[in-house]
Design an enzyme around this catalytic site. Sequence first.
Site, PDB file in Angstrom:
ATOM      1  N   HIS A 161      -3.641 -22.448 -28.549  1.00  0.00           N
ATOM      2  CA  HIS A 161      -4.687 -23.127 -27.770  1.00  0.00           C
ATOM      3  C   HIS A 161      -5.944 -23.228 -28.629  1.00  0.00           C
ATOM      4  O   HIS A 161      -6.247 -22.346 -29.435  1.00  0.00           O
ATOM      5  CB  HIS A 161      -4.963 -22.428 -26.439  1.00  0.00           C
ATOM      6  CG  HIS A 161      -5.489 -21.026 -26.539  1.00  0.00           C
ATOM      7  ND1 HIS A 161      -6.823 -20.731 -26.710  1.00  0.00           N
ATOM      8  CD2 HIS A 161      -4.849 -19.822 -26.466  1.00  0.00           C
ATOM      9  CE1 HIS A 161      -6.986 -19.420 -26.728  1.00  0.00           C
ATOM     10  NE2 HIS A 161      -5.805 -18.839 -26.594  1.00  0.00           N
ATOM     11  N   ASP A 204      -9.007 -24.018 -27.141  1.00  0.00           N
ATOM     12  CA  ASP A 204     -10.203 -23.634 -26.395  1.00  0.00           C
ATOM     13  C   ASP A 204     -10.497 -22.163 -26.648  1.00  0.00           C
ATOM     14  O   ASP A 204      -9.612 -21.395 -27.043  1.00  0.00           O
ATOM     15  CB  ASP A 204     -10.036 -23.916 -24.900  1.00  0.00           C
ATOM     16  CG  ASP A 204      -9.068 -22.957 -24.220  1.00  0.00           C
ATOM     17  OD1 ASP A 204      -7.909 -22.889 -24.670  1.00  0.00           O
ATOM     18  OD2 ASP A 204      -9.464 -22.264 -23.263  1.00  0.00           O
ATOM     19  N   ASP A 213      -8.241 -16.013 -31.761  1.00  0.00           N
ATOM     20  CA  ASP A 213      -7.784 -16.377 -30.419  1.00  0.00           C
ATOM     21  C   ASP A 213      -8.388 -17.706 -30.011  1.00  0.00           C
ATOM     22  O   ASP A 213      -9.438 -17.747 -29.396  1.00  0.00           O
ATOM     23  CB  ASP A 213      -8.200 -15.258 -29.449  1.00  0.00           C
ATOM     24  CG  ASP A 213      -7.737 -15.488 -28.038  1.00  0.00           C
ATOM     25  OD1 ASP A 213      -6.720 -16.179 -27.863  1.00  0.00           O
ATOM     26  OD2 ASP A 213      -8.396 -14.993 -27.106  1.00  0.00           O
ATOM     27  N   GLU A 221      -6.684 -22.641 -21.866  1.00  0.00           N
ATOM     28  CA  GLU A 221      -5.990 -21.369 -21.639  1.00  0.00           C
ATOM     29  C   GLU A 221      -6.952 -20.271 -21.218  1.00  0.00           C
ATOM     30  O   GLU A 221      -6.652 -19.471 -20.318  1.00  0.00           O
ATOM     31  CB  GLU A 221      -5.230 -20.953 -22.906  1.00  0.00           C
ATOM     32  CG  GLU A 221      -4.250 -19.798 -22.711  1.00  0.00           C
ATOM     33  CD  GLU A 221      -4.900 -18.412 -22.803  1.00  0.00           C
ATOM     34  OE1 GLU A 221      -4.303 -17.436 -22.298  1.00  0.00           O
ATOM     35  OE2 GLU A 221      -6.012 -18.319 -23.381  1.00  0.00           O
ATOM     36  N   GLU A 222      -8.115 -20.218 -21.834  1.00  0.00           N
ATOM     37  CA  GLU A 222      -9.051 -19.139 -21.554  1.00  0.00           C
ATOM     38  C   GLU A 222      -9.653 -19.221 -20.151  1.00  0.00           C
ATOM     39  O   GLU A 222     -10.088 -18.214 -19.600  1.00  0.00           O
ATOM     40  CB  GLU A 222     -10.184 -19.126 -22.591  1.00  0.00           C
ATOM     41  CG  GLU A 222      -9.740 -18.879 -24.023  1.00  0.00           C
ATOM     42  CD  GLU A 222      -9.231 -17.475 -24.272  1.00  0.00           C
ATOM     43  OE1 GLU A 222      -9.058 -16.699 -23.309  1.00  0.00           O
ATOM     44  OE2 GLU A 222      -8.967 -17.152 -25.446  1.00  0.00           O
ATOM     45  N   HIS A 279     -12.423 -12.107 -27.531  1.00  0.00           N
ATOM     46  CA  HIS A 279     -13.240 -12.178 -26.311  1.00  0.00           C
ATOM     47  C   HIS A 279     -14.550 -11.406 -26.431  1.00  0.00           C
ATOM     48  O   HIS A 279     -15.367 -11.455 -25.508  1.00  0.00           O
ATOM     49  CB  HIS A 279     -12.480 -11.680 -25.068  1.00  0.00           C
ATOM     50  CG  HIS A 279     -11.310 -12.515 -24.684  1.00  0.00           C
ATOM     51  ND1 HIS A 279     -10.769 -12.502 -23.408  1.00  0.00           N
ATOM     52  CD2 HIS A 279     -10.556 -13.396 -25.392  1.00  0.00           C
ATOM     53  CE1 HIS A 279      -9.745 -13.335 -23.353  1.00  0.00           C
ATOM     54  NE2 HIS A 279      -9.596 -13.881 -24.548  1.00  0.00           N
TER      55      HIS A 279
END
Length: 451
Positions: A90, A92, A123, A156-157, A423
Amino acid sequence: MSSNPVAETVASLMPRAKAELAELVAFKSVADFDQFPKSESEGAARWVADALAAEGFEDVALLDTPDGTQSVYGYLPGPAGAKTVLLYAHYDVQPPLDEAGWDTPPFELTERAGRWYGRGAADCKGGVIMHLLALRALKANGGIPVHVKVIAEGSEEMGTGGLERYAEAHPELLEADTIVIGDAGNFRVGLPTVTNTLRGMTLLRVQMDTLRGNLHSGQFGGAAPDALAALIRVLDSLRSEDGSTTVDGLGQGAAWDGLQYDEEQFREDAKVLDGVELIGSGTVADRIWARPAVTVLGIDCPPVVGATPSVQASARALISLRVPPGVDAAAATKLLQAHVEAHTPWGARVVTEQVGQGQAFRADTSSPAYQAMADAMAVAYPGEEMQYAGQGGSIPLCNTLAALYPQAEILLIGLSEPEAQIHAVNESVSPQELERLSVAEALFLRNYAAS
């Protein structure tokens, strides 16, 4: 890494990979368009689409998914009669949080101490680059022996499910014999790991109201019901004395019987302050991979700076509940809602709203694809045997794909090892991991084609 042509090719491509990752990281592609311009996500999507087209992919498309974001699709045909492999990542990313907390700008790829820093570096923009590296290495060494589909998700996030709903409406699009999800990570740097379970999740917004408006705490405090205090009581009810999650009717989960997570190593990885205890019971692996976990993600209430002496009329919170394999996320959502309502004190008015949900996932590790990956990782990581680990996070698309294509084998690998701090502020990727995992993926595709 032992010398072989694929590994040598990947090594030669690493400067290009760094430059491309820098370009991709520069897009502020957070799929929350109240905070970040939609044009940033659209720019990242176009970048991925252009990269696929440059590699000879056919049918490259920007898919408008029902949540208002775009996923990028491409198909690269292989030899006649070959198997089909779907590669997922992903583009995003999570918001950068406190930009002042970053040592370098979050959307500017920066190298220091042997790692590359930037939001999405691990990520999962790094996952996009990993797929490109693997395919380029195979093209330079005899060709790609399978049909390849690539899908790069755009939300996705956010957990808003756009790609899941699109896939359900177009089930032929992502059909494959094996699916490689490039959004997990090694247990630690240098230890090749396939993630074989994911916890599911639900997101619940809680609105608490007690008064028609705020009141002077001196004049009314002590008898007037405080919405913020009511909310705090509800949130506290979600944990037992030792910090274990306690949602009425929701079981405590099972024990984890695979790779274990040393408690001191976990404290270091999680950056737990000296003297602060871990929460919950059982092994660390039990707690983060096999049991439910509630987290209060945010609270709407007056900030300390500028607060007035008032009894609060309203307060709001966003709660995340992670659930282990074997627990239905929809059922867990209902239990969480019922718990919140049952534990709301003083007759306060409470409204709950589900704002996101994803099911847990468990892979079949006995499949031929897992042996092909184990053999590939043994070459990419000399002297190390591939390990199986759980992941406390959720990738809702996994269950959608498993339901749509029950015969497909699904493997989860990626760049999000503990040092990556995904994150969080100062997210980074290990270029050595990017190189080794790209080699492993390339060799896996070759091994799998021959299996």
